[in-house]
Scaffold this active site. Structure first.
Site, PDB file in Angstrom:
ATOM      1  N   HIS A 164      33.535  38.978  15.095  1.00  0.00           N
ATOM      2  CA  HIS A 164      32.320  37.526  15.384  1.00  0.00           C
ATOM      3  C   HIS A 164      32.103  36.615  14.439  1.00  0.00           C
ATOM      4  CE1 HIS A 164      31.829  40.809  18.747  1.00  0.00           C
ATOM      5  NE2 HIS A 164      31.086  40.151  19.110  1.00  0.00           N
ATOM      6  N   LYS A 168      25.871  37.777  12.671  1.00  0.00           N
ATOM      7  CA  LYS A 168      25.262  38.554  14.217  1.00  0.00           C
ATOM      8  C   LYS A 168      25.636  38.895  13.353  1.00  0.00           C
ATOM      9  CE  LYS A 168      27.992  42.310  17.348  1.00  0.00           C
ATOM     10  NZ  LYS A 168      27.393  41.821  18.066  1.00  0.00           N
TER      11      LYS A 168
HETATM   12  P1  NAD Z   1      20.114  33.646  18.721  1.00  0.00           P
HETATM   13  O1  NAD Z   1      20.013  34.636  16.339  1.00  0.00           O
HETATM   14  O2  NAD Z   1      20.871  32.672  18.219  1.00  0.00           O
HETATM   15  O3  NAD Z   1      19.257  33.764  19.020  1.00  0.00           O
HETATM   16  C1  NAD Z   1      18.308  34.749  18.875  1.00  0.00           C
HETATM   17  C2  NAD Z   1      17.274  33.914  19.538  1.00  0.00           C
HETATM   18  O4  NAD Z   1      15.342  35.065  19.560  1.00  0.00           O
HETATM   19  C3  NAD Z   1      16.258  33.421  18.003  1.00  0.00           C
HETATM   20  O5  NAD Z   1      16.006  31.658  18.724  1.00  0.00           O
HETATM   21  C4  NAD Z   1      15.375  33.862  17.341  1.00  0.00           C
HETATM   22  O6  NAD Z   1      14.608  32.876  17.223  1.00  0.00           O
HETATM   23  C5  NAD Z   1      14.093  34.578  18.907  1.00  0.00           C
HETATM   24  N1  NAD Z   1      13.808  36.030  18.793  1.00  0.00           N
HETATM   25  C6  NAD Z   1      14.248  37.244  17.681  1.00  0.00           C
HETATM   26  N2  NAD Z   1      12.945  38.242  17.778  1.00  0.00           N
HETATM   27  C7  NAD Z   1      12.189  37.310  19.056  1.00  0.00           C
HETATM   28  C8  NAD Z   1      11.567  37.716  19.466  1.00  0.00           C
HETATM   29  N3  NAD Z   1      10.690  39.255  19.001  1.00  0.00           N
HETATM   30  N4  NAD Z   1      10.404  37.320  20.231  1.00  0.00           N
HETATM   31  C9  NAD Z   1      11.732  35.765  21.033  1.00  0.00           C
HETATM   32  N5  NAD Z   1      11.856  35.398  20.763  1.00  0.00           N
HETATM   33  C10 NAD Z   1      12.766  35.915  19.359  1.00  0.00           C
HETATM   34  O7  NAD Z   1      21.202  34.915  18.702  1.00  0.00           O
HETATM   35  P2  NAD Z   1      22.249  34.942  20.185  1.00  0.00           P
HETATM   36  O8  NAD Z   1      24.077  34.824  19.403  1.00  0.00           O
HETATM   37  O9  NAD Z   1      22.010  34.389  20.716  1.00  0.00           O
HETATM   38  O10 NAD Z   1      22.694  36.352  20.036  1.00  0.00           O
HETATM   39  C11 NAD Z   1      20.998  36.955  20.767  1.00  0.00           C
HETATM   40  C12 NAD Z   1      21.911  38.179  20.977  1.00  0.00           C
HETATM   41  O11 NAD Z   1      22.871  38.425  21.838  1.00  0.00           O
HETATM   42  C13 NAD Z   1      22.210  39.226  19.886  1.00  0.00           C
HETATM   43  O12 NAD Z   1      21.745  40.758  19.506  1.00  0.00           O
HETATM   44  C14 NAD Z   1      23.815  39.429  20.115  1.00  0.00           C
HETATM   45  O13 NAD Z   1      24.505  39.969  19.328  1.00  0.00           O
HETATM   46  C15 NAD Z   1      23.746  39.232  21.784  1.00  0.00           C
HETATM   47  N6  NAD Z   1      24.839  38.719  22.238  1.00  0.00           N
HETATM   48  C16 NAD Z   1      25.114  39.609  23.869  1.00  0.00           C
HETATM   49  C17 NAD Z   1      26.487  38.857  24.158  1.00  0.00           C
HETATM   50  C18 NAD Z   1      26.408  39.346  26.068  1.00  0.00           C
HETATM   51  O14 NAD Z   1      27.290  39.709  26.743  1.00  0.00           O
HETATM   52  N7  NAD Z   1      25.826  40.456  25.686  1.00  0.00           N
HETATM   53  C19 NAD Z   1      26.727  37.654  24.267  1.00  0.00           C
HETATM   54  C20 NAD Z   1      26.399  36.862  23.203  1.00  0.00           C
HETATM   55  C21 NAD Z   1      26.061  37.573  22.137  1.00  0.00           C
END
Ligand code: NAD
Length: 275
Positions: A164, A168
């Site tokens: 990744h 992450k």
């Molecule tokens: P990222 O850091 O780009 O985005 C996270 C966002 O959430 C940020 O804008 C942050 O400001 C916001 N945030 C954090 N805590 C918050 C809260 N308590 N309230 C409101 N907003 C909040 O991360 P990302 O790459 O978008 O990934 C997010 C999550 O999704 C990770 O855990 C990643 O592993 C997971 N993910 C899952 C899949 C899937 O298919 N299930 C795919 C990709 C990523």
């Protein structure tokens, strides 16, 4: 509940990498309406989320108040869905709050502990509210996992490498753990020792999960999300690999989950349960 009215959707983490894609996908879905966008990125709070993600004005401001947004969503004629792509440290509380308001969580954020998943399942059951925890929304990954489960019956040696981007927060990935979970419980112990191993650097052989499956995590800029499941047997190697090149690959799974959640009354774990 009004039949055929659009499904109200709140996106939490709306300004993040995944949240932005979800906002665009929900805004373009004819049977859904985006009613809330929550993110705690201070510089973006108050801005129109459509402008932020680049799909034109949606008249939905980014707010940093999840409770107030859920309270507003609970007033809709049709109870809605909260899609969460935030952070392992906040996803559990977010999901509990949503269920308390009768809003169904579609959780993409990884890193929930087994105990947290169990507690959410109990909470969703008691509230008769659907909740979906989907460690990986891509259909290609579901197919890889199904092939891995099948191969597990015939191979005794297997290791998983998940790769990744280096932003992450959790390791190993939720997807790798889910793959292990699906491959475990077949009544075998993988990777029977061939020699007495000595790690010269702790962790060199990865971590052991499930029924003795080695899992290795790689974090590098330039990667998005990738997984290899490598089976070995005398004279042959069988490699399953899935690569994502664009986060758009998750959106069909996200939209499918939102649609299925409307009729669910309990927690489901994994996209394969909804396909
Ligand atoms: P990222 O850091 O780009 O985005 C996270 C966002 O959430 C940020 O804008 C942050 O400001 C916001 N945030 C954090 N805590 C918050 C809260 N308590 N309230 C409101 N907003 C909040 O991360 P990302 O790459 O978008 O990934 C997010 C999550 O999704 C990770 O855990 C990643 O592993 C997971 N993910 C899952 C899949 C899937 O298919 N299930 C795919 C990709 C990523």
């Amino acid at each position: 509940m009004t039949q055929n009215s659009p499904i109200p959707v709140v996106v939490v983490g709306a300004a993040g990498k995944m949240g932005r894609e979800v906002v665009k996908a929900v805004a373009a879905a004819p049977d859904m309406t985006l009613i809330g966008a929550v993110d705690r990125a201070p510089e973006l709070v108050g801005q129109d989320v459509g402008e932020v993600v680049g799909c034109g004005p949606l008249e939905v401001p980014i707010l940093d108040q999840l409770e107030a947004t859920l309270a507003m969503a609970a007033q809709e004629r049709q109870l809605g869905v909260m899609v969460d792509f935030t952070h392992p440290s906040s996803v559990y509380e977010n999901a509990r709050s949503a269920i308390a308001y009768g809003i169904r969580p579609a959780i993409g954020t990884t890193g929930l502990s087994e105990e947290q998943v169990r507690e959410l399942a109990e909470f969703a059951d008691k509230a008769s509210t659907g909740c979906a925890i989907i460690p990986n929304f891509s259909i290609g990954m579901v197919l890889l996992q199904q092939a891995a489960v099948q191969a597990s019956q015939y191979f005794d040696h297997v290791e998983i490498i998940e790769l990744h981007h280096n932003q992450k927060a959790d390791a190993p990935s939720g997807t790798a753990l889910q793959t292990v979970q699906l491959m475990s419980g077949l009544g075998k112990t993988f990777n029977p020792a061939q020699v007495e191993e000595k790690e010269l650097i702790p962790g060199a052989r990865g971590s052991l999960a499930g029924d003795n499956i080695n899992v290795h995590s790689i974090r590098l800029p330039g990667l998005i999300a990738h997984q290899e499941v490598i089976f070995g047997a005398p004279g042959q190697i069988y490699t399953l690999r899935h690569d994502t090149s664009d986060r758009a690959c998750y959106m069909p799974g996200v939209l499918l989950t939102i649609r299925k959640l409307i009729d669910l009354k309990c927690l489901v774990y994994g996209l394969e349960k909804l396909l």
